[in-house]
Scaffold this motif. Structure first.
Motif, PDB file in Angstrom:
ATOM      1  N   UNK A 293       0.876  -1.168   0.000  1.00 17.10           N
ATOM      2  CA  UNK A 293       0.000   0.000   0.000  1.00 17.10           C
ATOM      3  C   UNK A 293       0.913   1.218   0.000  1.00 17.10           C
ATOM      4  N   UNK A 294       0.734   2.088  -0.996  1.00 16.85           N
ATOM      5  CA  UNK A 294       1.572   3.284  -1.120  1.00 16.85           C
ATOM      6  C   UNK A 294       0.783   4.510  -0.694  1.00 16.85           C
ATOM      7  N   UNK A 295       1.362   5.287   0.192  1.00 13.74           N
ATOM      8  CA  UNK A 295       0.830   6.580   0.603  1.00 13.74           C
ATOM      9  C   UNK A 295       1.788   7.604   0.013  1.00 13.74           C
ATOM     10  N   UNK A 296       1.360   8.283  -1.047  1.00 11.27           N
ATOM     11  CA  UNK A 296       2.233   9.231  -1.757  1.00 11.27           C
ATOM     12  C   UNK A 296       1.709  10.635  -1.499  1.00 11.27           C
ATOM     13  N   UNK A 297       2.543  11.457  -0.876  1.00 13.17           N
ATOM     14  CA  UNK A 297       2.142  12.815  -0.528  1.00 13.17           C
ATOM     15  C   UNK A 297       3.016  13.809  -1.282  1.00 13.17           C
ATOM     16  N   UNK A 298       2.389  14.621  -2.131  1.00 11.77           N
ATOM     17  CA  UNK A 298       3.090  15.689  -2.853  1.00 11.77           C
ATOM     18  C   UNK A 298       2.967  16.962  -2.036  1.00 11.77           C
ATOM     19  N   UNK A 299       4.078  17.605  -1.747  1.00 14.44           N
ATOM     20  CA  UNK A 299       4.091  18.747  -0.837  1.00 14.44           C
ATOM     21  C   UNK A 299       5.215  19.698  -1.224  1.00 14.44           C
ATOM     22  N   UNK A 300       5.280  20.842  -0.525  1.00 12.38           N
ATOM     23  CA  UNK A 300       6.381  21.804  -0.711  1.00 12.38           C
ATOM     24  C   UNK A 300       6.622  22.517   0.617  1.00 12.38           C
ATOM     25  N   UNK A 301       7.855  22.950   0.830  1.00 10.02           N
ATOM     26  CA  UNK A 301       8.210  23.593   2.098  1.00 10.02           C
ATOM     27  C   UNK A 301       7.494  24.927   2.298  1.00 10.02           C
ATOM     28  N   UNK A 302       7.135  25.611   1.218  1.00 10.20           N
ATOM     29  CA  UNK A 302       6.500  26.935   1.310  1.00 10.20           C
ATOM     30  C   UNK A 302       4.980  26.844   1.492  1.00 10.20           C
ATOM     31  N   UNK A 303       4.429  25.656   1.478  1.00 11.35           N
ATOM     32  CA  UNK A 303       2.979  25.433   1.483  1.00 11.35           C
ATOM     33  C   UNK A 303       2.462  25.241   2.912  1.00 11.35           C
ATOM     34  N   UNK A 304       1.710  26.208   3.490  1.00  7.99           N
ATOM     35  CA  UNK A 304       1.231  26.071   4.869  1.00  7.99           C
ATOM     36  C   UNK A 304       0.397  24.815   5.140  1.00  7.99           C
ATOM     37  N   UNK A 305      -0.563  24.425   4.276  1.00  8.20           N
ATOM     38  CA  UNK A 305      -1.295  23.191   4.579  1.00  8.20           C
ATOM     39  C   UNK A 305      -0.393  21.949   4.559  1.00  8.20           C
ATOM     40  N   UNK A 306       0.641  21.980   3.704  1.00  9.24           N
ATOM     41  CA  UNK A 306       1.603  20.862   3.668  1.00  9.24           C
ATOM     42  C   UNK A 306       2.345  20.776   5.000  1.00  9.24           C
ATOM     43  N   UNK A 307       2.798  21.909   5.482  1.00 10.59           N
ATOM     44  CA  UNK A 307       3.518  21.956   6.745  1.00 10.59           C
ATOM     45  C   UNK A 307       2.618  21.542   7.898  1.00 10.59           C
ATOM     46  N   UNK A 308       1.338  21.926   7.813  1.00  9.72           N
ATOM     47  CA  UNK A 308       0.391  21.620   8.884  1.00  9.72           C
ATOM     48  C   UNK A 308       0.115  20.123   8.997  1.00  9.72           C
ATOM     49  N   UNK A 309       0.039  19.421   7.871  1.00  8.63           N
ATOM     50  CA  UNK A 309      -0.276  17.992   7.927  1.00  8.63           C
ATOM     51  C   UNK A 309       0.955  17.116   8.158  1.00  8.63           C
ATOM     52  N   UNK A 310       2.147  17.675   8.017  1.00 12.12           N
ATOM     53  CA  UNK A 310       3.374  16.880   8.107  1.00 12.12           C
ATOM     54  C   UNK A 310       3.537  16.145   9.449  1.00 12.12           C
ATOM     55  N   UNK A 311       3.213  16.758  10.612  1.00 17.06           N
ATOM     56  CA  UNK A 311       3.331  15.986  11.862  1.00 17.06           C
ATOM     57  C   UNK A 311       2.456  14.735  11.860  1.00 17.06           C
ATOM     58  N   UNK A 312       1.259  14.822  11.272  1.00 20.17           N
ATOM     59  CA  UNK A 312       0.385  13.642  11.253  1.00 20.17           C
ATOM     60  C   UNK A 312       0.926  12.588  10.289  1.00 20.17           C
ATOM     61  N   UNK A 313       1.563  13.008   9.186  1.00 19.62           N
ATOM     62  CA  UNK A 313       2.161  12.042   8.259  1.00 19.62           C
ATOM     63  C   UNK A 313       3.378  11.391   8.910  1.00 19.62           C
ATOM     64  N   UNK A 314       4.110  12.158   9.688  1.00 20.81           N
ATOM     65  CA  UNK A 314       5.247  11.597  10.415  1.00 20.81           C
ATOM     66  C   UNK A 314       4.774  10.537  11.409  1.00 20.81           C
ATOM     67  N   UNK A 315       3.648  10.793  12.078  1.00 23.03           N
ATOM     68  CA  UNK A 315       3.070   9.790  12.990  1.00 23.03           C
ATOM     69  C   UNK A 315       2.607   8.555  12.221  1.00 23.03           C
ATOM     70  N   UNK A 316       2.018   8.776  11.054  1.00 22.28           N
ATOM     71  CA  UNK A 316       1.602   7.664  10.194  1.00 22.28           C
ATOM     72  C   UNK A 316       2.816   6.813   9.828  1.00 22.28           C
ATOM     73  N   UNK A 317       3.904   7.477   9.460  1.00 22.89           N
ATOM     74  CA  UNK A 317       5.140   6.770   9.120  1.00 22.89           C
ATOM     75  C   UNK A 317       5.645   5.967  10.327  1.00 22.89           C
TER      76      UNK A 317
END
Length: 198
Positions: free
Chosen positions: A85-109
């Motif tokens: 199962x692949x969880x592929x997240x496209x993001x960028x460092x300048x993107x506030x919603x990307x930065x906001x969800x990153x802690x939850x993706x780190x927990x998922x990882x």
């Protein structure tokens, strides 16, 4: 009778105005605000298979060929990862919603990192390791950053960041979500576990 220059009403209005200005000019402040809204349930991830809004070139839901390369030069093709199962997240460092969800993706990882049936792939949409890798280190995230090493298949990414694509073990695009989300949501864990154990 003298009017008070500073009243509770004036002070709260000034504080609210300053907060809004800071949120507008600071991506990190905006990310913190969005992360808080995620935690109270305003931004939900997919909790069921969803039809992609845009048909991916080739077959309607089949994962396309897409080469991803990590900072050490290791390359993978998502099409070759059937059985996972692949969880592929496209993001960028300048993107506030990307930065906001990153802690939850780190927990998922952290939850699935030892499961050989799961791959969490963080793809920097800017293809700039010089910014994305330090961002991960500075925030103490365990996630590996990937860049695209081939052309993006038509209809795969979409027009928004972040965009998350979930591919099931058969190599089918099971879900696609544009915008930030809290991936520690119990309904999402239940959905994701269902894909893994299918």
């Amino acid at each position: 009778m003298k009017k008070k220059l500073i009243t509770w009403s004036n002070a709260t209005t000034v504080m609210l105005a300053l907060t809004m200005i800071i949120v507008l000019i600071s991506p990190q402040a905006k990310a913190i605000m969005i992360e808080g809204l995620m935690k109270i349930g305003l931004f939900k991830p997919p909790a069921a298979n969803t039809e992609p809004e845009v048909t991916v070139a080739g077959s309607a839901n089949t994962a396309p060929s897409l080469l991803l390369k990590d900072q050490f030069g290791k390359t993978i093709n998502i099409k070759d990862e059937k059985g996972k199962v692949l969880f592929i997240n496209f993001w960028a460092t300048w993107c506030p919603p990307c930065r906001a969800e990153m802690p939850s993706i780190n927990e998922l990882y952290a939850r699935y990192k030892n499961n050989p049936k799961v791959m969490i792939l963080e793809v920097d949409a800017d293809n700039d390791f010089s910014k994305s890798v330090p961002f991960m280190k500075d925030n103490k995230f365990q996630l590996t950053v990937y860049n695209t090493a081939s052309a993006m298949p038509e209809g795969f990414l979409g027009n928004a960041l972040p965009t998350t694509v979930i591919i099931d073990k058969s190599g089918t695009v099971a879900a696609r979500h544009e915008g930030g989300a809290d991936y520690t949501d119990k309904a999402f864990y239940s959905y994701f576990d269902g894909l893994i154990n299918k």
